[in-house]
Scaffold this active site. Structure first.
Site, PDB file in Angstrom:
ATOM      1  N   CYS A 157     -19.424  -4.036  11.874  1.00 35.85           N
ATOM      2  CA  CYS A 157     -18.139  -4.278  11.209  1.00 35.85           C
ATOM      3  C   CYS A 157     -18.040  -5.703  10.670  1.00 35.85           C
ATOM      4  O   CYS A 157     -17.699  -5.914   9.510  1.00 35.85           O
ATOM      5  CB  CYS A 157     -16.993  -4.010  12.180  1.00 35.85           C
ATOM      6  SG  CYS A 157     -15.393  -4.412  11.491  1.00 35.85           S
TER       7      CYS A 157
ATOM      8  N   CYS B 179     -17.332  -3.393   7.535  1.00 35.13           N
ATOM      9  CA  CYS B 179     -15.920  -3.458   7.113  1.00 35.13           C
ATOM     10  C   CYS B 179     -15.504  -4.810   6.540  1.00 35.13           C
ATOM     11  O   CYS B 179     -14.885  -4.868   5.476  1.00 35.13           O
ATOM     12  CB  CYS B 179     -14.996  -3.183   8.301  1.00 35.13           C
ATOM     13  SG  CYS B 179     -15.625  -2.066   9.527  1.00 35.13           S
TER      14      CYS B 179
ATOM     15  N   LYS C 253     -17.465  -6.038   3.364  1.00 39.03           N
ATOM     16  CA  LYS C 253     -17.167  -5.015   2.335  1.00 39.03           C
ATOM     17  C   LYS C 253     -15.764  -5.216   1.773  1.00 39.03           C
ATOM     18  O   LYS C 253     -15.568  -5.200   0.561  1.00 39.03           O
ATOM     19  CB  LYS C 253     -17.331  -3.629   2.965  1.00 39.03           C
ATOM     20  CG  LYS C 253     -17.066  -2.428   2.080  1.00 39.03           C
ATOM     21  CD  LYS C 253     -15.642  -2.001   1.958  1.00 39.03           C
ATOM     22  CE  LYS C 253     -14.870  -1.826   3.216  1.00 39.03           C
ATOM     23  NZ  LYS C 253     -15.209  -0.680   4.034  1.00 39.03           N
TER      24      LYS C 253
ATOM     25  N   TYR D 161     -17.942   7.609   2.458  1.00 36.65           N
ATOM     26  CA  TYR D 161     -17.224   6.338   2.459  1.00 36.65           C
ATOM     27  C   TYR D 161     -17.991   5.253   1.698  1.00 36.65           C
ATOM     28  O   TYR D 161     -17.468   4.633   0.779  1.00 36.65           O
ATOM     29  CB  TYR D 161     -17.075   5.816   3.895  1.00 36.65           C
ATOM     30  CG  TYR D 161     -16.056   6.471   4.755  1.00 36.65           C
ATOM     31  CD1 TYR D 161     -14.822   5.880   4.972  1.00 36.65           C
ATOM     32  CD2 TYR D 161     -16.333   7.669   5.412  1.00 36.65           C
ATOM     33  CE1 TYR D 161     -13.884   6.460   5.814  1.00 36.65           C
ATOM     34  CE2 TYR D 161     -15.409   8.252   6.256  1.00 36.65           C
ATOM     35  CZ  TYR D 161     -14.183   7.644   6.452  1.00 36.65           C
ATOM     36  OH  TYR D 161     -13.267   8.210   7.279  1.00 36.65           O
TER      37      TYR D 161
ATOM     38  N   GLU E 246     -17.084   3.455  -1.848  1.00 34.15           N
ATOM     39  CA  GLU E 246     -16.605   2.070  -1.797  1.00 34.15           C
ATOM     40  C   GLU E 246     -17.510   1.163  -2.640  1.00 34.15           C
ATOM     41  O   GLU E 246     -17.022   0.349  -3.439  1.00 34.15           O
ATOM     42  CB  GLU E 246     -16.553   1.596  -0.343  1.00 34.15           C
ATOM     43  CG  GLU E 246     -15.478   2.335   0.446  1.00 34.15           C
ATOM     44  CD  GLU E 246     -15.326   1.891   1.891  1.00 34.15           C
ATOM     45  OE1 GLU E 246     -14.290   2.193   2.486  1.00 34.15           O
ATOM     46  OE2 GLU E 246     -16.247   1.263   2.439  1.00 34.15           O
TER      47      GLU E 246
ATOM     48  N   HIS F  76      13.555   0.092  -2.343  1.00 30.78           N
ATOM     49  CA  HIS F  76      13.372   0.298  -3.779  1.00 30.78           C
ATOM     50  C   HIS F  76      13.266  -1.033  -4.514  1.00 30.78           C
ATOM     51  O   HIS F  76      14.009  -1.956  -4.184  1.00 30.78           O
ATOM     52  CB  HIS F  76      14.569   1.093  -4.319  1.00 30.78           C
ATOM     53  CG  HIS F  76      14.425   1.465  -5.760  1.00 30.78           C
ATOM     54  ND1 HIS F  76      13.526   2.409  -6.188  1.00 30.78           N
ATOM     55  CD2 HIS F  76      15.049   0.995  -6.865  1.00 30.78           C
ATOM     56  CE1 HIS F  76      13.610   2.514  -7.501  1.00 30.78           C
ATOM     57  NE2 HIS F  76      14.515   1.668  -7.938  1.00 30.78           N
TER      58      HIS F  76
ATOM     59  N   GLU G 207       8.158   4.150  -1.003  1.00 31.99           N
ATOM     60  CA  GLU G 207       9.422   4.882  -0.878  1.00 31.99           C
ATOM     61  C   GLU G 207       9.222   6.376  -1.152  1.00 31.99           C
ATOM     62  O   GLU G 207      10.021   7.202  -0.710  1.00 31.99           O
ATOM     63  CB  GLU G 207      10.500   4.300  -1.804  1.00 31.99           C
ATOM     64  CG  GLU G 207      10.249   4.494  -3.276  1.00 31.99           C
ATOM     65  CD  GLU G 207      11.380   3.887  -4.139  1.00 31.99           C
ATOM     66  OE1 GLU G 207      12.553   4.128  -3.836  1.00 31.99           O
ATOM     67  OE2 GLU G 207      11.049   3.156  -5.108  1.00 31.99           O
TER      68      GLU G 207
HETATM   69  P1  NDP Z   1     -20.482   9.613   5.267  1.00 34.00           P
HETATM   70  O1  NDP Z   1     -20.654  10.458   6.464  1.00 34.00           O
HETATM   71  O2  NDP Z   1     -19.140   9.158   4.869  1.00 34.00           O
HETATM   72  O3  NDP Z   1     -21.100  10.366   4.013  1.00 34.00           O
HETATM   73  C1  NDP Z   1     -22.434  10.741   4.002  1.00 34.00           C
HETATM   74  C2  NDP Z   1     -22.768  11.339   2.658  1.00 34.00           C
HETATM   75  O4  NDP Z   1     -24.167  11.516   2.579  1.00 34.00           O
HETATM   76  C3  NDP Z   1     -22.121  12.676   2.421  1.00 34.00           C
HETATM   77  O5  NDP Z   1     -21.761  12.752   1.078  1.00 34.00           O
HETATM   78  C4  NDP Z   1     -23.220  13.676   2.759  1.00 34.00           C
HETATM   79  O6  NDP Z   1     -23.201  14.818   1.966  1.00 34.00           O
HETATM   80  C5  NDP Z   1     -24.477  12.878   2.431  1.00 34.00           C
HETATM   81  N1  NDP Z   1     -25.582  13.148   3.356  1.00 34.00           N
HETATM   82  C6  NDP Z   1     -25.521  13.264   4.689  1.00 34.00           C
HETATM   83  N2  NDP Z   1     -26.741  13.473   5.193  1.00 34.00           N
HETATM   84  C7  NDP Z   1     -27.596  13.512   4.156  1.00 34.00           C
HETATM   85  C8  NDP Z   1     -28.987  13.719   4.038  1.00 34.00           C
HETATM   86  N3  NDP Z   1     -29.742  13.972   5.102  1.00 34.00           N
HETATM   87  N4  NDP Z   1     -29.526  13.685   2.796  1.00 34.00           N
HETATM   88  C9  NDP Z   1     -28.759  13.469   1.712  1.00 34.00           C
HETATM   89  N5  NDP Z   1     -27.440  13.281   1.772  1.00 34.00           N
HETATM   90  C10 NDP Z   1     -26.853  13.295   2.977  1.00 34.00           C
HETATM   91  O7  NDP Z   1     -21.510   8.401   5.491  1.00 34.00           O
HETATM   92  P2  NDP Z   1     -21.566   6.904   4.966  1.00 34.00           P
HETATM   93  O8  NDP Z   1     -22.999   6.543   5.044  1.00 34.00           O
HETATM   94  O9  NDP Z   1     -20.845   6.754   3.694  1.00 34.00           O
HETATM   95  O10 NDP Z   1     -20.776   6.117   6.086  1.00 34.00           O
HETATM   96  C11 NDP Z   1     -21.163   6.250   7.459  1.00 34.00           C
HETATM   97  C12 NDP Z   1     -19.973   6.194   8.370  1.00 34.00           C
HETATM   98  O11 NDP Z   1     -19.502   4.871   8.443  1.00 34.00           O
HETATM   99  C13 NDP Z   1     -18.779   7.011   7.874  1.00 34.00           C
HETATM  100  O12 NDP Z   1     -18.842   8.334   8.308  1.00 34.00           O
HETATM  101  C14 NDP Z   1     -17.618   6.284   8.452  1.00 34.00           C
HETATM  102  O13 NDP Z   1     -17.341   6.803   9.718  1.00 34.00           O
HETATM  103  C15 NDP Z   1     -18.102   4.846   8.565  1.00 34.00           C
HETATM  104  N6  NDP Z   1     -17.517   4.021   7.477  1.00 34.00           N
HETATM  105  C16 NDP Z   1     -16.170   3.866   7.440  1.00 34.00           C
HETATM  106  C17 NDP Z   1     -15.587   3.113   6.445  1.00 34.00           C
HETATM  107  C18 NDP Z   1     -14.107   2.973   6.414  1.00 34.00           C
HETATM  108  O14 NDP Z   1     -13.462   3.208   7.431  1.00 34.00           O
HETATM  109  N7  NDP Z   1     -13.505   2.621   5.277  1.00 34.00           N
HETATM  110  C19 NDP Z   1     -16.381   2.472   5.408  1.00 34.00           C
HETATM  111  C20 NDP Z   1     -17.790   2.714   5.534  1.00 34.00           C
HETATM  112  C21 NDP Z   1     -18.325   3.467   6.535  1.00 34.00           C
HETATM  113  P3  NDP Z   1     -22.150  16.032   2.098  1.00 34.00           P
HETATM  114  O15 NDP Z   1     -21.343  15.995   0.838  1.00 34.00           O
HETATM  115  O16 NDP Z   1     -22.993  17.238   2.213  1.00 34.00           O
HETATM  116  O17 NDP Z   1     -21.321  15.779   3.316  1.00 34.00           O
END
Ligand code: NDP
Length: 451
Positions: A45, A50, A53, A180, A184, A440, A445
């Site tokens: 983080c 976080c 970022k 995510y 982002e 307002h 709101e």
């Molecule tokens: P996410 O779980 O958000 O998304 C992963 C993405 O990668 C999905 O679109 C998924 O596809 C795809 N994917 C998963 N596995 C594979 C694979 N084996 N091959 C190809 N594509 C794949 O992961 P992130 O890496 O973006 O972030 C990790 C975690 O970190 C998040 O889950 C979140 O908990 C945390 N995070 C939180 C943030 C916040 O609170 N703002 C910011 C950044 C990270 P599909 O569409 O099939 O699901």
């Protein structure tokens, strides 16, 4: 072994959000605590997640703010952006925060070992230096790392870890994943002027968020110039003589990018910890299996945060660390973290925020629901000449009028959601929202004006 015969009451492996909170709270309860961290105190983080970022998100937003300023009468001549300056300012602040985290630990008399620690026997930890220590309780808080899919040329890609340290902004960047991190960083690079392409394996982005809100982000992001490719997975990546990357994705022609970043989920850091030595049980995603009190199958070993893959969010890891330390070292009764109704946000451009059930979850689980929606153009956008619209949704259980979910996309949605989430977590009704007077003019709101 008697309690005083152990070198420490608690040995924490990993000084990220969960590990630092657990260590300092346990120490405040009077425990003798050590923590081992092989990289930098602060964890994902603070060091490469976080915090830096969010600073990049702020930096990126100026691109639009400076454009919008014209509508408010401002002329800003000669504006330009210096990536190296922002990158270095962000890293300087990360170093400052790392120092504060270290300070917190030393203020609580927590011993910090800046090296790898491995469990080498019952209650026994061996540090990379060869030193062996014993502890009555061990906490594993080693977090997670980016998952990099296997394909020819995967060694040429970067992850979000490296994105913070780029020597220059890529002219063309491909971001794999639709979650995510992908959304982002797509917003960040797009605002800085890179040509961004997102490629996801499925046909959606941000699985788990409300469909209407995801669709709105997709639509706005496309208008901003972000390209989306769906059902696209890597076949290969080849580095060319000019250092650019030739990429082949399923169903697509070969394309050339200057940078390829993967954001395809994060995997628990369980390797090299000696878990097999003592028989710590893992789940099917290689996460450490724990009970409601964060205890593993081994009586004196606990785990918190992303390594347990419950909810991969910093505030959740912090709560788990706090609950563990209070329960094991405090004087009160043990308590478990409530993982329900956790609010979350995606710091995309514009950001998304959510709490509770999506419309489809509510329809499946509750049957009869009422859905309220506000689809509006924020006042600031009107004057700025920006067509982007915000979307707020409220999901209500028709049986008892309880608000079971709120989903938002629009400026400051995460800031607004933090307060709204209290009401949803507290089980308030639509009538309670209606009874609250609006402030307002605000965007928030809309939450008390749904008809
Ligand atoms: P996410 O779980 O958000 O998304 C992963 C993405 O990668 C999905 O679109 C998924 O596809 C795809 N994917 C998963 N596995 C594979 C694979 N084996 N091959 C190809 N594509 C794949 O992961 P992130 O890496 O973006 O972030 C990790 C975690 O970190 C998040 O889950 C979140 O908990 C945390 N995070 C939180 C943030 C916040 O609170 N703002 C910011 C950044 C990270 P599909 O569409 O099939 O699901």
């Amino acid at each position: 072994m008697a309690e005083q015969d152990y070198d420490f009451d608690l040995f924490t492996i990993g000084a990220g959000s969960g590990g630092v909170r657990a260590s300092r709270v346990a120490a405040a309860h009077g425990a003798r605590v050590a923590v081992a961290e092989e990289y930098r105190v602060g964890g994902t983080c603070v060091i490469r997640g976080c915090v830096p970022k969010k600073m990049l998100v702020y930096g990126a937003h100026f691109a639009e703010d400076l454009e919008d300023a014209a509508g408010f009468g401002w002329t800003i001549a000669g504006k330009s952006f210096d990536w190296i300056k922002l990158r270095d300012h962000v890293q300087a602040d990360v170093t400052r925060l790392e120092g504060l985290y270290g300070q917190t630990l030393s203020n609580h008399n927590v011993t910090v070992f800046t090296e790898r620690a491995t469990i080498t026997g019952d209650h026994q930890i061996t540090l990379a230096s060869g030193r062996v220590v014993t502890a009555k309780t061990i906490l594993i808080a080693t977090g997670a790392r980016p998952h990099i899919p296997e394909f020819p040329g995967h060694e040429h890609v970067i992850t979000s870890n490296e994105a913070f340290h780029l020597d220059s902004l890529p002219r063309r960047i491909l971001i794999a994943g639709g979650g995510y991190i992908a959304n982002e960083f797509a917003g960040i690079f797009n605002q800085f002027g890179s040509k961004v392409t997102i490629a996801n394996r499925s046909d959606t982005i941000l699985r788990g968020y409300d469909e209407a809100v995801r669709d709105r982000l997709l639509q706005i992001a496309m208008v901003k110039g972000i390209e989306f490719l769906f059902r696209a997975q890597f076949e290969y990546v080849e580095k060319q003589d000019d250092r650019s990357l030739r990429v082949k994705l399923t169903g697509q022609d070969e394309r050339v990018f200057d940078c390829v970043m993967v954001a395809t989920g994060r995997v628990p850091n369980i390797e090299g910890l000696g878990l097999e030595t003592v028989g710590v049980e893992l789940g099917e995603r290689a996460q450490i299996k724990v009970d409601a009190f964060s205890k593993t199958n081994i009586d004196y070993i606990y785990a918190v945060g992303d390594v347990t893959d419950r909810v991969q969010l910093t505030p959740v890891a912090i709560r788990e660390g706090q609950a563990f330390a209070d329960s094991v070292f405090g004087k009160g009764a043990p308590y478990a973290v409530d993982h329900s109704c956790v609010p979350s946000a995606v710091f995309s451009h514009p950001p998304i925020a959510a709490v509770g059930m999506t419309e489809s979850e509510a329809r499946n689980q509750l049957g009869s629901v009422r859905v309220y929606q506000a689809d509006f153009r924020p006042m600031k956008h009107v004057v700025a000449g920006r067509s982007e619209r915000a979307l707020y949704k409220m999901i209500v259980d028709a049986a008892n009028d309880r608000v079971v979910g709120i989903h938002m996309i629009g400026p400051d949605a995460p800031e607004i959601m933090q307060a709204a989430a209290i009401a949803v977590k507290a089980g308030l009704t639509k009538a309670d929202f209606d009874a609250t007077c609006a402030i307002h003019p605000t965007m928030a709101e809309e939450l008390v004006l749904f008809k």
